[in-house]
Each structure stands twice: as structure tokens, then as C-alpha cells.
Design an enzyme around this catalytic site. Structure first.
Site, PDB file in Angstrom:
ATOM      1  N   SER A 132       0.876  -1.177   0.000  1.00 44.58           N
ATOM      2  CA  SER A 132       0.000   0.000   0.000  1.00 44.58           C
ATOM      3  C   SER A 132       0.902   1.212   0.000  1.00 44.58           C
ATOM      4  O   SER A 132       2.081   1.124   0.348  1.00 44.58           O
ATOM      5  CB  SER A 132      -0.844   0.002   1.283  1.00 44.58           C
ATOM      6  N   TYR A 145      -2.214  -1.281  10.323  1.00 42.51           N
ATOM      7  CA  TYR A 145      -2.152  -1.448   8.869  1.00 42.51           C
ATOM      8  C   TYR A 145      -0.808  -0.962   8.343  1.00 42.51           C
ATOM      9  O   TYR A 145      -0.121  -1.641   7.569  1.00 42.51           O
ATOM     10  CB  TYR A 145      -3.305  -0.649   8.250  1.00 42.51           C
TER      11      TYR A 145
HETATM   12  P1  NAP Z   1     -11.285  -6.158  -0.392  1.00 44.74           P
HETATM   13  O1  NAP Z   1     -12.099  -5.833  -1.575  1.00 44.74           O
HETATM   14  O2  NAP Z   1     -11.883  -6.053   0.957  1.00 44.74           O
HETATM   15  O3  NAP Z   1     -10.647  -7.605  -0.596  1.00 44.74           O
HETATM   16  C1  NAP Z   1      -9.823  -8.173   0.404  1.00 44.74           C
HETATM   17  C2  NAP Z   1      -9.991  -9.672   0.370  1.00 44.74           C
HETATM   18  O4  NAP Z   1      -9.189 -10.248   1.426  1.00 44.74           O
HETATM   19  C3  NAP Z   1     -11.456 -10.060   0.639  1.00 44.74           C
HETATM   20  O5  NAP Z   1     -11.841 -11.082  -0.239  1.00 44.74           O
HETATM   21  C4  NAP Z   1     -11.370 -10.528   2.078  1.00 44.74           C
HETATM   22  O6  NAP Z   1     -12.374 -11.472   2.413  1.00 44.74           O
HETATM   23  C5  NAP Z   1      -9.995 -11.151   2.132  1.00 44.74           C
HETATM   24  N1  NAP Z   1      -9.623 -11.332   3.527  1.00 44.74           N
HETATM   25  C6  NAP Z   1      -9.714 -10.424   4.529  1.00 44.74           C
HETATM   26  N2  NAP Z   1      -9.378 -10.992   5.692  1.00 44.74           N
HETATM   27  C7  NAP Z   1      -9.059 -12.283   5.428  1.00 44.74           C
HETATM   28  C8  NAP Z   1      -8.656 -13.386   6.209  1.00 44.74           C
HETATM   29  N3  NAP Z   1      -8.542 -13.302   7.537  1.00 44.74           N
HETATM   30  N4  NAP Z   1      -8.417 -14.567   5.611  1.00 44.74           N
HETATM   31  C9  NAP Z   1      -8.568 -14.685   4.286  1.00 44.74           C
HETATM   32  N5  NAP Z   1      -8.964 -13.689   3.478  1.00 44.74           N
HETATM   33  C10 NAP Z   1      -9.213 -12.501   4.044  1.00 44.74           C
HETATM   34  O7  NAP Z   1      -9.970  -5.231  -0.333  1.00 44.74           O
HETATM   35  P2  NAP Z   1      -9.030  -4.641  -1.483  1.00 44.74           P
HETATM   36  O8  NAP Z   1      -9.207  -3.201  -1.447  1.00 44.74           O
HETATM   37  O9  NAP Z   1      -9.162  -5.398  -2.743  1.00 44.74           O
HETATM   38  O10 NAP Z   1      -7.604  -4.949  -0.812  1.00 44.74           O
HETATM   39  C11 NAP Z   1      -6.748  -5.973  -1.270  1.00 44.74           C
HETATM   40  C12 NAP Z   1      -5.342  -5.675  -0.781  1.00 44.74           C
HETATM   41  O11 NAP Z   1      -4.913  -4.441  -1.333  1.00 44.74           O
HETATM   42  C13 NAP Z   1      -5.228  -5.530   0.734  1.00 44.74           C
HETATM   43  O12 NAP Z   1      -4.028  -6.111   1.186  1.00 44.74           O
HETATM   44  C14 NAP Z   1      -5.203  -4.025   0.932  1.00 44.74           C
HETATM   45  O13 NAP Z   1      -4.520  -3.668   2.086  1.00 44.74           O
HETATM   46  C15 NAP Z   1      -4.443  -3.610  -0.311  1.00 44.74           C
HETATM   47  N6  NAP Z   1      -4.658  -2.206  -0.684  1.00 44.74           N
HETATM   48  C16 NAP Z   1      -5.898  -1.750  -1.013  1.00 44.74           C
HETATM   49  C17 NAP Z   1      -6.062  -0.421  -1.367  1.00 44.74           C
HETATM   50  C18 NAP Z   1      -7.382   0.147  -1.746  1.00 44.74           C
HETATM   51  O14 NAP Z   1      -7.471   1.369  -1.882  1.00 44.74           O
HETATM   52  N7  NAP Z   1      -8.416  -0.628  -1.964  1.00 44.74           N
HETATM   53  C19 NAP Z   1      -4.958   0.420  -1.393  1.00 44.74           C
HETATM   54  C20 NAP Z   1      -3.713  -0.074  -1.041  1.00 44.74           C
HETATM   55  C21 NAP Z   1      -3.569  -1.395  -0.714  1.00 44.74           C
HETATM   56  P3  NAP Z   1     -13.755 -10.922   3.081  1.00 44.74           P
HETATM   57  O15 NAP Z   1     -14.297  -9.905   2.138  1.00 44.74           O
HETATM   58  O16 NAP Z   1     -14.558 -12.129   3.213  1.00 44.74           O
HETATM   59  O17 NAP Z   1     -13.337 -10.317   4.388  1.00 44.74           O
END
Ligand code: NAP
Length: 250
Positions: A132, A145
Site C-alpha cells: 500500500s 495497517y
Molecule cells: P477487499 O475488496 O476487501 O478484498 C480483500 C480480500 O481479502 C477479501 O476477499 C477478504 O475477504 C480477504 N480477507 C480479509 N481478511 C481475510 C482473512 N482473515 N483470511 C482470508 N482472506 C481474508 O480489499 P481490497 O481493497 O481489494 O484490498 C486488497 C489488498 O490491497 C489488501 O491487502 C489491501 O490492504 C491492499 N490495498 C488496497 C487499497 C485500496 O485502496 N483498496 C490500497 C492499497 C492497498 P472478506 O471480504 O470475506 O473479508
């Protein structure tokens, strides 16, 4: 870019960035192991892949996932699963802190440890850690985080040095705000807290540091992941790639 014959494990592939990455690799011919905590078997079927369930908050569950992945010959590991919790550091619940470090730092270490021997044996591998912008800079109220993501960059660099001689590259991607369910939830929460419409939250809060004034689409992150996993990127390792609308240019 063809990934025919390659097996990719994407954690948290049921939603957001992980979903876009899983779709992109499937489109390019890879066999995709679709991991998530919630049932994603229909998605795996749609992508012609395999669904692997595990709660990454449970170290034993991660070990089992690592064993399955090793048996299935994972060539490309994408450590993507994650979640956010916002609170001042002095009010941050210890259990939540520990869970965030387990899911976003220790689970990537465990999966790396489990899958590296197979990659070394085949003389080729890719590990992509979805970090991130908060792996490079900080914001208030996100201490766990930010700590996990900064740690993930350390893991990326350390493993890159060990794995490089075996044809394996290890890199991190550092996105700013991407339009995913995680961010949409944060926009809704902040709109409620601040008493302003969601569009204003995006403009005033989420894009406050951005030169390019829009959210990032998950598919844009997926394209960078494809490139870093490709042969063309075989000289790139131990690096962190911001995709951040100019945030860290300041
Ligand atoms: P998201 O749509 O919430 O997807 C995250 C996925 O991880 C979901 O399918 C979630 O399952 C799963 N997950 C969460 N806790 C878990 C656990 N304990 N065991 C197994 N799976 C788990 O989020 P996203 O925005 O795509 O984020 C994906 C990655 O990108 C993350 O590492 C986040 O920190 C990083 N990121 C995101 C952004 C952003 O702006 N979106 C920016 C920088 C970095 P559930 O939905 O069932 O909980």
C-alpha cells in the site's frame, strides 16, 4: 503476455484487487488458485481454477493453505488479502492489531516459506506482495495497517535477496486508494462521520494528496501485477512500485 502452464495463487481473490488480479491471470492462460476466507468456488469455476479456503488469521489454516499450494506447484504467489481498522493508537484493540499483523505480514511470510522450495526446484518463480502507499508513508489512525505494510516491504526485500539466484523475483505493489469494497466502505463511514456526501469525501479526503484526481481501478493494479510476473520483468526484484496518482511525488 502468456502465463500458460503457470499456476498462480492469489489470496483474497474473491473481491477487489485480488479479484481483478485473478481474472487477469486467468485471461492470460494461467491456472488460478482462488483463495478466500468466504466461498469463492463459483468464481474459481468461472476462471477454470480451483478454490482454496483458509482464514489467514489462523496460522494453522495458513500452513494448510501453503501445503496445498506446494502440492499444486504454485509458480506465482500473490499475497493480497487484507483489511483495515481505524482507531487512535492508544485505543487500538490488541487482538485487532495482532490479527492485522497475522493476515497482512505473517501469512505472506508463511506462504512464502511454504512455496519457495517448489519455485527453487523449478528454477522460476514470482512473489508479488500487495502492500500500500501506507507501506511508504503514514496517515493517522492506521497504526496496525501501516506497520504490517511497512513490514511487508521488508519481507519483500529480504526474500528477494535470498531467492534471486534461483530465477525468482519478489516485488511489492503500493497502491493509493483503489475502487474496491474495502474503500467503498471507508467512503461511506467517513461520509457519515463528517456529515458530507460520499463524492465530497473522495475529493476532500481520499484525493487530498493526489495529483491525478480520481480513484484507481483494480484492473490497473492487475496490469502492473501481470507485468511484474512476466519474463520482461525478470531483472526487477526487491522493488516497491507505487501506483498512487502522484501521492508520494510530494
Ligand atoms: P477487499 O475488496 O476487501 O478484498 C480483500 C480480500 O481479502 C477479501 O476477499 C477478504 O475477504 C480477504 N480477507 C480479509 N481478511 C481475510 C482473512 N482473515 N483470511 C482470508 N482472506 C481474508 O480489499 P481490497 O481493497 O481489494 O484490498 C486488497 C489488498 O490491497 C489488501 O491487502 C489491501 O490492504 C491492499 N490495498 C488496497 C487499497 C485500496 O485502496 N483498496 C490500497 C492499497 C492497498 P472478506 O471480504 O470475506 O473479508
Amino acid at each position: 503476455m502468456s502465463f500458460k502452464g503457470k499456476t498462480v495463487l492469489v489470496t483474497g481473490a474473491g473481491s477487489g484487487i485480488g479479484l481483478a488480479i485473478a481474472r487477469a491471470f486467468a485471461r492470460e492462460g494461467a491456472r488460478v488458485l482462488v483463495h478466500d476466507v468466504r466461498d469463492a468456488s463459483r468464481l474459481a469455476e468461472e476462471l477454470g481454477g480451483v478454490y482454496l479456503q483458509a482464514d489467514l488469521a489462523d496460522p494453522e489454516g495458513v500452513e494448510a493453505l501453503g501445503r496445498r499450494g506446494a502440492e499444486m506447484g504454485v509458480d506465482i504467489l500473490v499475497n493480497n488479502a487484507g483489511f483495515q481498522h481505524i482507531a487512535p493508537v492508544e485505543e487500538f484493540p490488541l487482538a485487532t492489531w495482532q490479527k492485522m499483523l497475522q493476515v497482512m505480514l505473517t501469512a505472506p511470510f508463511q506462504l512464502t516459506r511454504a512455496l519457495l522450495p517448489g519455485m527453487k526446484g523449478r528454477g522460476w518463480g514470482r512473489i508479488l506482495n500487495i502492500a500500500s502507499i501506507h507501506a511508504l508513508v503514514a496517515s493517522p489512525f492506521k497504526s496496525a495497517y501501516i506497520s504490517a505494510k511497512h513490514g511487508l516491504v521488508g519481507l519483500t526485500r529480504a526474500v528477494a535477496l535470498e531467492a534471486g539466484p534461483f530465477g525468482i523475483t519478489v516485488n511489492a505493489i503500493a497502491p493509493a486508494y483503489v475502487r474496491t469494497p474495502l474503500v467503498e466502505g471507508q467512503i461511506r463511514d467517513q461520509a457519515k462521520t463528517l456529515g458530507i456526501p460520499p463524492e465530497e469525501v473522495v475529493e476532500k479526503v481520499f484525493l487530498a494528496q493526489a495529483a491525478v484526481r480520481r480513484l484507481i481501478e483494480p484492473e490497473e493494479v492487475a496490469e502492473l501485477a501481470l507485468f511484474l510476473a512476466s519474463e520482461k520483468a525478470s531483472a526487477i526484484t526487491g522493488a516497491v512500485f507505487p501506483i498512487d496518482l502522484g501521492w508520494t511525488a510530494r
